[in-house]
Scaffold this motif. Structure first.
Motif, short mmCIF file in Angstrom:
data_model
loop_
_atom_site.label_atom_id
_atom_site.label_comp_id
_atom_site.label_asym_id
_atom_site.label_seq_id
_atom_site.Cartn_x
_atom_site.Cartn_y
_atom_site.Cartn_z
N UNK A 66 0.83 -1.21 0.00
CA UNK A 66 0.00 0.00 0.00
C UNK A 66 0.86 1.26 0.00
N UNK A 67 1.97 1.22 0.74
CA UNK A 67 2.87 2.38 0.79
C UNK A 67 3.49 2.63 -0.59
N UNK A 68 3.90 1.57 -1.26
CA UNK A 68 4.45 1.71 -2.61
C UNK A 68 3.40 2.25 -3.57
N UNK A 69 2.19 1.73 -3.47
CA UNK A 69 1.13 2.16 -4.37
C UNK A 69 0.79 3.64 -4.16
N UNK A 70 0.73 4.06 -2.90
CA UNK A 70 0.44 5.47 -2.60
C UNK A 70 1.54 6.38 -3.14
N UNK A 71 2.78 5.97 -2.95
CA UNK A 71 3.90 6.79 -3.42
C UNK A 71 3.93 6.83 -4.94
N UNK A 72 3.64 5.71 -5.58
CA UNK A 72 3.60 5.67 -7.05
C UNK A 72 2.52 6.61 -7.58
N UNK A 73 1.39 6.65 -6.89
CA UNK A 73 0.30 7.55 -7.31
C UNK A 73 0.72 9.00 -7.20
N UNK A 74 1.42 9.35 -6.12
CA UNK A 74 1.87 10.74 -5.95
C UNK A 74 2.92 11.11 -6.99
N UNK A 75 3.80 10.18 -7.30
CA UNK A 75 4.81 10.45 -8.33
C UNK A 75 4.15 10.62 -9.69
#
Length: 282
Positions: A66-75
């Motif tokens: 989930x942390x990776x997915x959230x960060x990918x969305x922000x990027x």
């Protein structure tokens, strides 16, 4: 005579009773059941512990994904904003700073140890996600550093070579003053050129600036002699100096356009890598 019996050897007050034996047998049975129940409880507690130990890494893995997915969305969102500001030089630097911060955050996340045990399958390709995180961070970090380098370079070339007014004719004292002003202007320009940041995407302009300085060093004496001789060549030489500065500006414009193309390619590449990461986290 009759043979002796048990009563002949027992004390006078001895009376046999079966009660102590019964209590002993019952006590041993109760002890065995206590041991069995205790063993069952210990086994149940162990089973619960094993289940909990198995569920913790799975939960931690879900949180990591989930942390990776959230960060990918922000990027992904920041890349879209960055791409929209490619034509706006003033907005590019702040956008690049945001991207650099996200890239650093992604590197930190990708560096964290695996939150699962090797024997537990959480249903996530965590190794692949971590590797993809490093790849996204690398390309986003390169985009950010390239952009910030270009921004620093463009700021440094503002007023890179500034010459005083170049008259077509001048008298002796004016020529001497102009000589001193030209010497100062070219010395200052040399210091600014030497201090230009090393930016690979704009290296051609830096080299052109170095060559322009060398040209002006020889041009200066030729121009001043033309003023002293009043040969009429001073006006042409002044125009030639203006053309040389214009050519240098043309090189800068061309290099900035080339650099912008590199930035667009990096944006496309970064967006592709982000999508691959989101597929893994999805």
């Amino acid at each position: 005579a009759n043979p002796p019996t048990l009563e002949d050897f027992a004390p006078d007050d001895f009376t046999w009773s079966p009660q102590p034996l019964a209590r002993a047998v019952t006590g041993r049975r109760n002890f065995r059941w206590t041991v069995v129940v205790l063993a069952l409880l210990v086994g149940l507690a162990g089973a619960i512990g094993v289940m909990a130990a198995a569920s913790l890494p799975a939960t931690a893995a879900d949180e990591r994904v989930d942390a990776f997915d959230d960060l990918a969305t922000r990027i992904e969102s920041s890349l879209a904003t960055f791409e929209a500001t490619l034509v706006d030089g003033e907005a590019l630097a702040p956008a690049a700073v945001r991207l650099q911060g996200l890239a650093d955050e992604l590197v930190e996340l990708s560096t964290l140890p695996d939150p699962r045990l090797a024997v537990i399958d959480t249903g996530h390709d965590l190794d692949g996600i971590h590797a993809a995180g490093f790849e996204v961070a690398a390309v986003v970090g390169r985009l950010a550093s390239t952009t910030l380098g270009i921004a620093d370079y463009v700021a440094a070339v503002d007023g890179l070579i500034v010459l005083p007014d170049l008259p077509a004719r001048a008298q002796g004292p004016d020529i001497a003053e102009l000589d001193a002003r030209l010497a100062t202007a070219l010395a200052e320009a040399g210091s600014r050129v030497a201090g230009l940041p090393e930016v690979e995407e704009l290296q051609a302009h830096r080299q052109a600036a170095v060559e322009a300085l060398a040209w002006f060093a020889g041009w200066r004496e030729t121009y001043l002699n033309a003023l002293r001789d009043d040969s009429g060549n001073a006006e042409w030489l002044a125009a030639e100096a203006a053309r040389r500065l214009a050519d240098l500006d043309t090189v800068l414009v061309a290099e900035r356009e080339r650099a912008a193309g590199i930035q667009r390619d990096l944006v496309d590449f970064a967006q592709l890598r982000v999508r691959e990461l989101k597929i893994l986290t999805g």
